[in-house]
Scaffold this motif. Structure first.
Motif, mmCIF file in Angstrom:
data_model
loop_
_atom_site.group_PDB
_atom_site.id
_atom_site.type_symbol
_atom_site.label_atom_id
_atom_site.label_comp_id
_atom_site.label_asym_id
_atom_site.label_seq_id
_atom_site.Cartn_x
_atom_site.Cartn_y
_atom_site.Cartn_z
ATOM 1 N N GLN A 197 0.826 -1.202 0.000
ATOM 2 C CA GLN A 197 0.000 0.000 0.000
ATOM 3 C C GLN A 197 0.860 1.251 0.000
ATOM 4 O O GLN A 197 1.881 1.319 0.683
ATOM 5 N N GLY A 198 0.422 2.230 -0.783
ATOM 6 C CA GLY A 198 1.134 3.493 -0.893
ATOM 7 C C GLY A 198 0.974 4.059 -2.286
ATOM 8 O O GLY A 198 0.414 3.410 -3.181
ATOM 9 N N PRO A 199 1.431 5.291 -2.534
ATOM 10 C CA PRO A 199 1.335 5.902 -3.863
ATOM 11 C C PRO A 199 1.966 5.018 -4.934
ATOM 12 O O PRO A 199 3.005 4.403 -4.714
ATOM 13 N N HIS A 200 1.316 4.979 -6.110
ATOM 14 C CA HIS A 200 1.713 4.079 -7.199
ATOM 15 C C HIS A 200 2.404 4.903 -8.289
ATOM 16 O O HIS A 200 1.899 5.960 -8.697
ATOM 17 N N TYR A 201 3.550 4.405 -8.762
ATOM 18 C CA TYR A 201 4.325 5.132 -9.771
ATOM 19 C C TYR A 201 4.632 4.237 -10.961
ATOM 20 O O TYR A 201 4.777 3.014 -10.827
ATOM 21 N N ARG A 240 12.822 10.482 -5.852
ATOM 22 C CA ARG A 240 13.067 10.281 -7.286
ATOM 23 C C ARG A 240 14.313 9.426 -7.499
ATOM 24 O O ARG A 240 14.315 8.511 -8.318
ATOM 25 N N LYS A 241 15.370 9.708 -6.736
ATOM 26 C CA LYS A 241 16.603 8.928 -6.881
ATOM 27 C C LYS A 241 16.399 7.485 -6.431
ATOM 28 O O LYS A 241 16.875 6.553 -7.082
ATOM 29 N N ARG A 242 15.687 7.273 -5.311
ATOM 30 C CA ARG A 242 15.438 5.917 -4.843
ATOM 31 C C ARG A 242 14.645 5.118 -5.879
ATOM 32 O O ARG A 242 14.946 3.943 -6.157
ATOM 33 N N ILE A 243 13.630 5.743 -6.456
ATOM 34 C CA ILE A 243 12.810 5.057 -7.456
ATOM 35 C C ILE A 243 13.641 4.722 -8.683
ATOM 36 O O ILE A 243 13.563 3.610 -9.226
ATOM 37 N N ALA A 244 14.465 5.670 -9.140
ATOM 38 C CA ALA A 244 15.317 5.417 -10.310
ATOM 39 C C ALA A 244 16.322 4.304 -10.021
ATOM 40 O O ALA A 244 16.541 3.418 -10.867
ATOM 41 N N ASP A 245 16.930 4.328 -8.838
ATOM 42 C CA ASP A 245 17.926 3.313 -8.490
ATOM 43 C C ASP A 245 17.297 1.917 -8.450
ATOM 44 O O ASP A 245 17.868 0.945 -8.976
ATOM 45 N N VAL A 246 16.135 1.800 -7.796
ATOM 46 C CA VAL A 246 15.468 0.500 -7.721
ATOM 47 C C VAL A 246 15.071 0.020 -9.118
ATOM 48 O O VAL A 246 15.195 -1.170 -9.440
ATOM 49 N N SER A 247 14.629 0.931 -9.963
ATOM 50 C CA SER A 247 14.226 0.563 -11.321
ATOM 51 C C SER A 247 15.397 0.006 -12.118
ATOM 52 O O SER A 247 15.280 -1.006 -12.817
ATOM 53 N N LEU A 248 16.551 0.655 -12.006
ATOM 54 C CA LEU A 248 17.728 0.174 -12.730
ATOM 55 C C LEU A 248 18.221 -1.148 -12.157
ATOM 56 O O LEU A 248 18.749 -1.998 -12.886
ATOM 57 N N ASN A 249 18.037 -1.346 -10.844
ATOM 58 C CA ASN A 249 18.378 -2.646 -10.254
ATOM 59 C C ASN A 249 17.503 -3.756 -10.829
ATOM 60 O O ASN A 249 17.948 -4.899 -10.975
ATOM 61 N N CYS A 250 16.249 -3.430 -11.146
ATOM 62 C CA CYS A 250 15.361 -4.408 -11.782
ATOM 63 C C CYS A 250 15.928 -4.865 -13.125
ATOM 64 O O CYS A 250 15.904 -6.060 -13.446
ATOM 65 N N LEU A 251 16.439 -3.927 -13.903
ATOM 66 C CA LEU A 251 17.012 -4.280 -15.210
ATOM 67 C C LEU A 251 18.168 -5.251 -15.040
ATOM 68 O O LEU A 251 18.267 -6.249 -15.767
ATOM 69 N N ARG A 252 19.038 -4.957 -14.096
ATOM 70 C CA ARG A 252 20.197 -5.824 -13.880
ATOM 71 C C ARG A 252 19.755 -7.203 -13.390
ATOM 72 O O ARG A 252 20.306 -8.228 -13.821
ATOM 73 N N TRP A 267 5.281 3.336 -3.289
ATOM 74 C CA TRP A 267 6.107 3.852 -2.216
ATOM 75 C C TRP A 267 5.412 3.504 -0.904
ATOM 76 O O TRP A 267 4.394 4.075 -0.552
ATOM 77 N N THR A 268 5.949 2.544 -0.183
ATOM 78 C CA THR A 268 5.343 2.022 1.035
ATOM 79 C C THR A 268 6.090 2.519 2.263
ATOM 80 O O THR A 268 7.039 3.308 2.163
#
Length: 405
Positions: A197-201, A240-252, A267-268
């Motif tokens: 639960q939390g805002p969805h991005y 914004r940085k946390r979301i970008a970092d986690v997203s790039l970790n998904c790619l790897r 964002w929970t």
């Protein structure tokens, strides 16, 4: 010899037509290979060719592409829907064309395997269990704790996805999924997940470049039907940085990073938690919004990559854009009238997917959307005002369906 772009299979909320139009702007002849060409009759009006082929038969697709090479220089092969993207990778590998890694795509499209790979790499995800029958689903929900989200392991567009608050709701939805009403491409496998639960991005990536982050809002549960989308999401620099970092970790973690990727997360209380990774372009009108806000034409730049050209992901001065999806609140016959919404300054686009007088039975997924209104301006508050002014000028009436025999 004319250069052609081959499009395999279906589309994601109108994005197939975006590929057709972008290909033509690049001087390419778009050719769609589909098991049901009648779904794309409107492509012909745009000068595109559609050919009937069994898109589940790789050999048949190879034969058709070989035949087309007698007439065209095939510059590239791609798809708008993730269900065909692994096949695209195999075709590109066969014809020595630029393309995605098919093994990585197949792993990503299996939500259970995707979860395993993300977890193994330390990417934050909801607790999850795999189930194949009603007893497994109930046991999994008991272990995770209600409420839970129940979804097919393979699928898109929120089809078959439901939030269950009680074991009664859980049993009812499981029965629906296993009754034959839901269409399975393989043996039924069900994912039971913690409700994060939390805002969805939503995060749009090309290669390993995070282009944009949008904020998503949904209609009322238990289904997950989009209601509103805002670009750019209003975020602190830290988030914004946390979301970008986690997203790039998904790619790897998933072996992605070639071409487009769309990631959704919430964002929970424990920060960003990844809901799903889609190894494809988001459906229309997301690409149009990204272009309005950031100045990057995702579809055109993807095609450039596909045909071996150099892409340009340079962002311009950002604008803001807000999309309102028009979703009926009950079943019935839909009549709509635009009382001048399209003339409101700042309205970028209004689109209806159905004609007035069309009967509709809601499915609880992307098919419930009957249209949208898109507004843009340099200021997010002004954009929201423009959008609401336009929405107020669209009159929707829903008459009950005639159930008389």
């Amino acid at each position: 010899m004319a250069r052609a772009l081959i499009l395999i299979g279906g589309t994601v909320m109108g994005s197939g037509l975006l590929y057709v139009q972008a290909a033509q702007r690049l001087g390419l002849q778009p050719i769609t290979l589909s098991d049901d060409p009648t779904r794309y009759d409107h492509f012909a009006a745009k000068g595109a060719e559609t050919i009937r082929v069994d898109t589940d038969d790789l050999d048949a697709l190879i034969r058709e592409c070989c035949r087309l090479r007698g007439t065209y220089d095939i510059a590239g092969i791609t798809a708008a829907a993730d269900s065909f993207y692994a096949t695209v990778g195999k075709l590109c590998r066969h014809f020595d064309l630029p393309g995605p890694n098919p093994e990585a795509i197949e792993q990503c499209c299996d939500k259970y395997t995707q979860r395993q790979l993300l977890a193994a790499s330390g990417v934050p995800i909801p607790a999850y269990r795999l189930a194949s029958n009603a007893a497994d689903v109930e046991d999994s929900a008991a272990e995770i704790g209600l409420p839970v989200i129940v979804k097919p392991v393979v699928g898109s567009g929120s089809s078959g996805v439901q939030l269950c608050h009680s074991f009664g709701e859980l049993a009812e939805h499981t029965a629906y999924l296993l009754s034959g009403n839901h269409i399975w491409r393989a043996s039924p496998r069900i994912l039971v997940e913690e409700y994060a639960q939390g805002p969805h991005y939503t995060i749009d990536i090309m290669g390993d470049d995070v282009i944009g982050i949008g904020a998503l809002d949904f209609c009322r549960p238990p289904h997950f039907v989009y209601r509103e989308l805002t670009y750019p999401a209003v975020l602190t620099g830290y988030k914004r940085k946390r979301i970008a970092d986690v997203s790039l970790n998904c790619l790897r973690a998933l072996g992605l990073g070639w071409g487009p990727t769309n990631i959704e997360l919430r964002w929970t209380k424990r920060g960003p938690v990844v809901i799903e990774v889609n190894p494809r372009m988001p459906g229309s009108p997301c690409p149009q919004m990204v272009q309005l806000v950031y100045g990057v034409d995702l579809v055109t730049e993807h095609i450039k990559l596909v045909i071996g050209d150099e892409w340009n992901l340079l962002r311009s001065n950002p604008q803001t854009a807000v999309l309102r999806l028009l979703v009926p609140n009950r079943d019935g016959t839909i009549d709509w009238t635009d009382l001048g919404a399209a003339d409101v300054p700042g309205v970028a686009e209004i689109k209806f997917y159905i004609k007035s007088g069309t009967p509709i039975i809601r499915k609880g997924d992307y098919r419930d959307c009957i249209g949208y209104v898109l507004a843009t301006s340099p200021n997010i508050d002004l954009t929201r005002q423009i959008l609401q002014r336009a929405v107020d000028l669209i009159h929707l009436s829903i008459m009950p369906l005639n159930t008389d025999n």
